[in-house]
Design a protein around this motif. Structure first.
Motif, short mmCIF file in Angstrom:
data_model
loop_
_atom_site.label_atom_id
_atom_site.label_comp_id
_atom_site.label_asym_id
_atom_site.label_seq_id
_atom_site.Cartn_x
_atom_site.Cartn_y
_atom_site.Cartn_z
N GLN A 92 0.82 -1.19 0.00
CA GLN A 92 0.00 0.00 0.00
C GLN A 92 0.87 1.25 0.00
O GLN A 92 0.56 2.24 -0.68
N HIS A 93 1.95 1.15 0.78
CA HIS A 93 2.86 2.27 0.82
C HIS A 93 3.45 2.55 -0.58
O HIS A 93 3.59 3.69 -1.00
N LEU A 94 3.74 1.49 -1.29
CA LEU A 94 4.30 1.65 -2.63
C LEU A 94 3.28 2.23 -3.59
O LEU A 94 3.63 3.01 -4.51
N VAL A 95 2.00 1.85 -3.43
CA VAL A 95 0.95 2.40 -4.31
C VAL A 95 0.84 3.91 -4.10
O VAL A 95 0.73 4.69 -5.06
N GLU A 96 0.90 4.34 -2.84
CA GLU A 96 0.79 5.76 -2.55
C GLU A 96 1.99 6.52 -3.11
O GLU A 96 1.84 7.63 -3.64
N LEU A 97 3.20 5.93 -3.01
CA LEU A 97 4.38 6.59 -3.54
C LEU A 97 4.30 6.74 -5.07
O LEU A 97 4.68 7.77 -5.62
N ALA A 98 3.75 5.72 -5.76
CA ALA A 98 3.65 5.78 -7.23
C ALA A 98 2.71 6.89 -7.65
O ALA A 98 2.98 7.64 -8.61
N LYS A 99 1.59 7.03 -6.91
CA LYS A 99 0.65 8.11 -7.25
C LYS A 99 1.26 9.46 -6.93
O LYS A 99 1.08 10.42 -7.68
N ALA A 104 4.63 4.89 -13.17
CA ALA A 104 3.77 3.73 -13.43
C ALA A 104 3.77 2.77 -12.25
O ALA A 104 2.73 2.18 -11.92
N GLY A 105 4.90 2.60 -11.59
CA GLY A 105 4.93 1.67 -10.48
C GLY A 105 6.26 1.67 -9.80
O GLY A 105 7.27 2.14 -10.33
N SER A 121 5.29 -4.59 -4.45
CA SER A 121 5.11 -3.77 -5.64
C SER A 121 3.79 -3.05 -5.58
O SER A 121 2.83 -3.52 -4.95
N SER A 122 3.75 -1.89 -6.21
CA SER A 122 2.49 -1.13 -6.31
C SER A 122 1.56 -1.81 -7.33
O SER A 122 0.36 -1.53 -7.35
N ASP A 123 2.10 -2.70 -8.17
CA ASP A 123 1.30 -3.44 -9.16
C ASP A 123 1.28 -4.89 -8.73
O ASP A 123 2.32 -5.55 -8.67
N PRO A 124 0.11 -5.44 -8.36
CA PRO A 124 0.06 -6.83 -7.90
C PRO A 124 0.61 -7.82 -8.90
O PRO A 124 1.11 -8.89 -8.53
N LEU A 125 0.57 -7.51 -10.19
CA LEU A 125 1.07 -8.44 -11.21
C LEU A 125 2.58 -8.58 -11.18
O LEU A 125 3.14 -9.54 -11.70
#
Length: 737
Positions: A92-99, A104-105, A121-125
């Motif tokens: 979650q922390h990585l998702v917030e940093l990407a935004k 992109a991620g 990763s901010s991208d689950p894939l």
């Protein structure tokens, strides 16, 4: 067709040929110029594409540099906000940093042996994706991006990955940006958009293709259709453009030639289109080849239009030339009609009328020459008529002479076919003129054919033949003795075209000669009678003596009987030779030795020689001297010669008789006396009939002897000196072995 029409036709034909050549040359020149312009245009377009590709490559490099700078800043910011341990980092922390950082991620990767595994990763894939150390290629610094390689490929999306690592952390930070964030950059550095705009502005461009020479040359031919149909699989071998006009083998060859520095242009029919394919090499940013496909239809249409215009103009010019040439020909040949009229008058034999000459050009001069020619022809015709009458009279005279002469005349060609005969020929040989002309007549006996052939060859060789006595065969097969004279008939160039023969019947003359020969023989026999009587008296005296001795002794002595028998045989031989010489004999040639014939004559005249105190000295050849002869005739010759020698030696002396053959083909007999001799001026007269210097001579002996020797194909020569003697040389041909 008149000359006027012919001249007009020839001028029109010449102009037509020149106009046709002009149309052909113009069409060829137009095509060459258009092709040159199109090829220059294609070269210019290829250079524009090369400039655009080089500019796009530079923009790609610039974008890559800007993105790398941005990702470095972002990586520093992320590293400052994350804990030191990867296990403390949350997704979650990585998702917030990407935004927050507008990327992109963001991913956190841990090293697992030779691979890096994404744990957060901010991208689950991305979680659980592993990358090899070679893919990441970690250098000896804290921030890095994968090495950038210059490429010509039109990317479907831009993107860049970056990696960041610090010494006090156990993980690698992976930041990346993708195409949905880089749409502005994508529009700036894209070759396809430029090609689309170019094709829209130039509809003759059917296709633009970029070739990577190395990859395209090694592409398997069996897989080319698949590579070409799937754009994403051909982006390496064909980095930009399309490749619908395919000709794989030729294109590979052309790409190689273009890469060597020589632009290639090919004119072909592909996909139901007449196209021009060009291949031009470019060196930057990497070596590649630009392929263009141009539509030929506009160029072909322009060529057709130019050709049609040329043909239309040429047809109009040709029609004008036809009418003008016909009019000029009529104007030019108007004086020719007067000349033609005059020539027609001359052809009918009317030479008086003349052409009225008003021109001073070549036609006027021609008219004057025709008038002069007409006048001269009138004079020549008069002379020709006179000459014709003379020739006709001469021809009639010659024909009358030939047909009324007693000598047979016939003419043959070089193949032996009879071409002309006279009446005497018909009477002598028994052939009709109609049956003889065109045939090869068997006039020569078979045994004389070779001799006649040699005579004809000598005649063809230019040798003049004298009259010769020979035999000929009539139509009934009868042999006749003739005197033949043969001469060539030549044409105006001196070439022999035929052979003329004049044949005279010698039967009557030969009978007369035979009578003369017999007369001379009887004269000789009469002169020999005294010698023969004396020769017989000697053996008779011997016989009488022996018989008286036998009567007195009344005994038969065998030795005396042998002597008497030998004397009787001698009397019989002398009488036999005398009778053979005296009586007529049939002419028949036999094989004889001339020494024996001459020996018999010497035996016959030996007693007469003794009466005149003359001795015969003989020198004969030891080898055989066989000849073909009539023995009785040769004996008559030898008796004539020996009697002349005896009569020339009134004081006695010696007569030398020699027989020898100095060459293998002839035998030579010489009789030399020691008489009074013959004056030199009289020697040429010997042999003439009735010429003699003897009181009781007939003047026929030498003539008959010469004829007999000639009949034996020999020669008789007389050499003499007054007060010294005379030598008679007789030469006869020997028989071949």
């Amino acid at each position: 067709m008149s000359v006027k029409t012919k001249l007009s036709f020839m001028i029109s034909l010449l102009v037509f040929i020149m106009l046709a050549l002009n149309v052909i040359l113009s069409a060829y020149s137009t095509r060459v110029n258009l092709q040159s312009d199109v090829e220059a245009n294609m070269m210019a377009i290829s250079q524009q594409i090369a400039v655009n590709v080089m500019q796009n490559s530079r923009e790609h490099t610039f974008i890559h540099t800007m993105l790398a700078e941005k990702l470095k800043t972002v990586s520093d910011e992320v590293a400052g906000q994350l804990p030191k341990s990867a296990y403390l980092v949350t997704n979650q922390h990585l998702v917030e940093l990407a935004k927050q950082l507008d990327i992109a991620g963001v991913s956190v990767m841990l090293r697992d042996g030779s691979e890096y595994l994404t744990v957060r990763s901010s991208d689950p894939l991305e979680i659980g994706v592993s990358r090899t150390a070679a893919e990441i290629h970690q250098p000896s610094k804290s921030f890095w991006t994968p090495s950038y390689q210059t490429t010509l490929t039109d990317h479907s999306a831009f993107g860049l990955d970056s990696y960041y690592s610090e010494n006090d952390t156990n993980y690698v930070i992976h930041c990346y940006m993708r195409s949905d964030q880089l749409s502005d950059y994508e529009e700036i550095a894209h070759t396809t958009s430029f090609l689309t705009e170019m094709r829209a502005g130039n509809p003759t461009i059917l296709e633009v293709t970029g070739f990577n020479p190395t990859l395209f040359a090694h592409m398997p031919e069996s897989q080319v259709p698949q590579y070409v149909s799937e754009r994403d699989r051909t982006k390496d071998s064909i980095p930009f453009g399309s490749y619908g006009y395919q000709e794989i083998v030729q294109d590979k060859k052309s790409v190689g030639e273009a890469l060597a520095g020589k632009p290639v242009f090919r004119y072909e029919n592909l996909n139901n289109h007449s196209v021009i394919k060009s291949f031009v090499a470019a060196k930057e940013p990497i070596p590649y080849v630009i392929g263009l496909v141009f539509d030929q239809e506009p160029m072909i249409e322009l060529m057709k239009q130019q050709r049609n215009n040329q043909i239309t103009i040429s047809v109009l010019l040709l029609v004008g030339v036809i009418f003008c040439s016909y009019w000029l020909a009529g104007l030019l040949f108007r004086p020719v009609r007067s000349i033609l009229w005059k020539i027609n008058e001359v052809s009918f034999g009317r030479f008086d009328n003349s052409i009225e000459v008003r021109r001073k050009d070549e036609l006027g001069q021609l008219a004057q020459r025709v008038n002069a020619m007409s006048k001269n022809l009138g004079i020549y015709m008069t002379k020709l008529k006179m000459a014709f009458e003379e020739n006709r009279s001469m021809k009639e005279h010659l024909e009358s002479f030939i047909n009324h002469t007693t000598d047979a005349i016939h003419v043959v060609d070089l193949d032996g076919r009879t071409t002309q005969v006279n009446r005497a020929f018909e009477e002598l040989f028994g052939y009709d003129a109609e049956a003889a002309v065109g045939q090869v007549l068997p006039l020569v006996p078979e045994h004389l054919a070779l001799e006649e052939q040699k005579s004809i060859e000598q005649l063809r060789g230019g040798k003049t033949l004298a009259a010769r006595e020979t035999l000929r065969v009539t139509s009934s097969g009868e042999w006749i003795a003739v005197s033949a004279t043969t001469s060539p008939i030549r044409d105006k160039n001196g070439e022999i075209r035929g052979i003329a023969s004049i044949t005279r019947d010698m039967t009557s003359r030969n009978k007369m000669e035979e009578l003369l020969r017999r007369s001379e023989k009887l004269t000789t026999v009469g002169q020999l009678a005294a010698g023969v009587a004396h020769e017989i008296r000697n053996p008779l005296t011997t016989l009488r003596g022996f018989l008286q001795l036998q009567l007195e002794t009344k005994r038969l002595n065998a030795q005396h009987v042998d002597l008497m028998l030998s004397e009787i045989d001698r009397i019989n031989l002398i009488v036999g030779e005398f009778l053979i010489l005296a009586k007529p004999q049939a002419t028949r040639f036999e094989e004889k030795d001339v020494r024996f014939i001459l020996g018999d004559v010497i035996s016959l005249l030996d007693s007469e020689a003794h009466l005149c105190n003359i001795e015969f000295l003989t020198v004969f050849e030891q080898a055989e001297c066989r000849i073909s002869c009539e023995e009785n005739q040769l004996k008559q010759v030898f008796i004539n010669v020996l009697k002349n020698a005896i009569e020339a030696m009134q004081s006695g002396g010696q007569i030398t008789i020699e027989v020898r053959h100095d060459d293998p083909h002839h035998v030579k007999l010489s009789i030399t006396d020691e008489g009074i001799g013959i004056p030199e001026d009289r020697i040429p007269m010997l042999g003439n009939p009735f010429y003699t210097d003897k009181d009781k001579g007939t003047g026929l002996g030498i003539m008959v002897s010469q004829r007999i020797i000639q009949g034996h194909h020999g020669t008789l020569e007389i050499q003499s000196r007054v007060g010294v003697g005379t030598k008679v040389i007789i030469t006869l041909p020997l028989l071949k072995p």
